[in-house]
Enzyme design. Sequence first.
Site, PDB file in Angstrom:
ATOM      1  N   ASP A   7       0.322  38.544 -11.563  1.00 10.48           N
ATOM      2  CA  ASP A   7       1.005  37.253 -11.541  1.00 10.48           C
ATOM      3  C   ASP A   7       1.931  37.219 -10.339  1.00 10.48           C
ATOM      4  O   ASP A   7       2.380  38.274  -9.847  1.00 10.48           O
ATOM      5  CB  ASP A   7       1.802  37.032 -12.831  1.00 10.48           C
ATOM      6  CG  ASP A   7       2.375  35.619 -12.905  1.00 10.48           C
ATOM      7  OD1 ASP A   7       1.574  34.656 -12.881  1.00 10.48           O
ATOM      8  OD2 ASP A   7       3.606  35.472 -12.960  1.00 10.48           O
ATOM      9  N   GLU A   9       5.291  34.813  -8.416  1.00  7.33           N
ATOM     10  CA  GLU A   9       6.236  33.703  -8.391  1.00  7.33           C
ATOM     11  C   GLU A   9       6.378  33.269  -6.936  1.00  7.33           C
ATOM     12  O   GLU A   9       6.257  34.102  -6.023  1.00  7.33           O
ATOM     13  CB  GLU A   9       7.596  34.093  -8.973  1.00  7.33           C
ATOM     14  CG  GLU A   9       7.560  34.536 -10.427  1.00  7.33           C
ATOM     15  CD  GLU A   9       7.089  33.470 -11.395  1.00  7.33           C
ATOM     16  OE1 GLU A   9       7.201  32.275 -11.053  1.00  7.33           O
ATOM     17  OE2 GLU A   9       6.614  33.826 -12.485  1.00  7.33           O
ATOM     18  N   HIS A  57      11.715  30.234 -12.314  1.00  6.17           N
ATOM     19  CA  HIS A  57      11.890  31.687 -12.245  1.00  6.17           C
ATOM     20  C   HIS A  57      13.330  32.141 -12.041  1.00  6.17           C
ATOM     21  O   HIS A  57      13.642  33.313 -12.235  1.00  6.17           O
ATOM     22  CB  HIS A  57      11.003  32.286 -11.152  1.00  6.17           C
ATOM     23  CG  HIS A  57      11.117  31.622  -9.814  1.00  6.17           C
ATOM     24  ND1 HIS A  57      12.269  31.580  -9.083  1.00  6.17           N
ATOM     25  CD2 HIS A  57      10.180  30.962  -9.075  1.00  6.17           C
ATOM     26  CE1 HIS A  57      12.057  30.952  -7.938  1.00  6.17           C
ATOM     27  NE2 HIS A  57      10.798  30.550  -7.912  1.00  6.17           N
ATOM     28  N   HIS A 159      10.269  32.630 -16.189  1.00  5.37           N
ATOM     29  CA  HIS A 159       9.019  33.227 -15.744  1.00  5.37           C
ATOM     30  C   HIS A 159       9.347  34.380 -14.802  1.00  5.37           C
ATOM     31  O   HIS A 159      10.168  34.242 -13.895  1.00  5.37           O
ATOM     32  CB  HIS A 159       8.162  32.195 -15.002  1.00  5.37           C
ATOM     33  CG  HIS A 159       7.557  31.171 -15.896  1.00  5.37           C
ATOM     34  ND1 HIS A 159       6.201  31.083 -16.122  1.00  5.37           N
ATOM     35  CD2 HIS A 159       8.128  30.201 -16.644  1.00  5.37           C
ATOM     36  CE1 HIS A 159       5.964  30.082 -16.956  1.00  5.37           C
ATOM     37  NE2 HIS A 159       7.118  29.536 -17.284  1.00  5.37           N
ATOM     38  N   ASP A 164       5.195  38.298 -17.021  1.00 10.03           N
ATOM     39  CA  ASP A 164       4.038  37.446 -17.298  1.00 10.03           C
ATOM     40  C   ASP A 164       2.730  38.213 -17.176  1.00 10.03           C
ATOM     41  O   ASP A 164       1.773  37.936 -17.904  1.00 10.03           O
ATOM     42  CB  ASP A 164       4.035  36.237 -16.353  1.00 10.03           C
ATOM     43  CG  ASP A 164       5.063  35.188 -16.763  1.00 10.03           C
ATOM     44  OD1 ASP A 164       5.772  35.412 -17.756  1.00 10.03           O
ATOM     45  OD2 ASP A 164       5.154  34.154 -16.081  1.00 10.03           O
TER      46      ASP A 164
END
Length: 243
Positions: A7, A9, A57, A159, A164
């Site tokens: 994942d 960000e 985030h 997040h 995640d």
Amino acid sequence: MRQIVLDTETTGLEVEQRHRIIEIGCVELNNRRLTGRKFHRYLNPERDIDEGALEVHGLTREQLAKEPKFAEIHAEFLDFVRDAELVIHNAPFDVAFLNAELARLDNGVRLDSGALLITDLCRVLDTLALARQMHPGQRNNLDALCKRYAVDNSHRDYHGALLDARILAEVYLAMTGGQAKLILSAELDTARSRAARLDSPNPLSDSVRIAVVRANEEELAAHEHVLALLDKASGGETVWRRM
């Protein structure tokens, strides 16, 4: 099979507007078991972060100012994911950002022509596309899948790429094999096997016992999902449906 659940960000949603990756989180699966290996880095994006992304985030440009740039960690990252299958939720988004970062590297060029692509090194499995096949017409974001498969995400206030990735690993295993908890260590398997042998009725002899581990309802339901997908892909020609 080696898989990397990944994942990211980012500073914003549009890679075309030169938004950047600010966090990469990966956990490794080998033959559907967590190995304990992970890759996690915060990155200095060298640009401002959109307010909408910040609300997701919680990472500010000031917090990331002393973190390494992607160019400084890319070799370590590529070594970690090389030759694995990447498991990503909404893979086109993350893949586009990874490719954009690779394209910015001075040495990120293939011998033939064009920038190095992450798909030159890895296969990619999109769990969002898989979830839409398995649950058409339903919400299939990560939070919805956590609820559907009873995966605990109560600690997910913001997040985060590594958090995640860990949650997605648990969801992916539940979606594809009925494993709802990531506790399948060798020690636990040994303990369960030992307990099953001790409890198994009608031993063949004093020295030979057969362990019978039956699937629970959740595992059976997940198995049926996979069979239905295979049946659909074959146009209804699967042998077990005709028997």
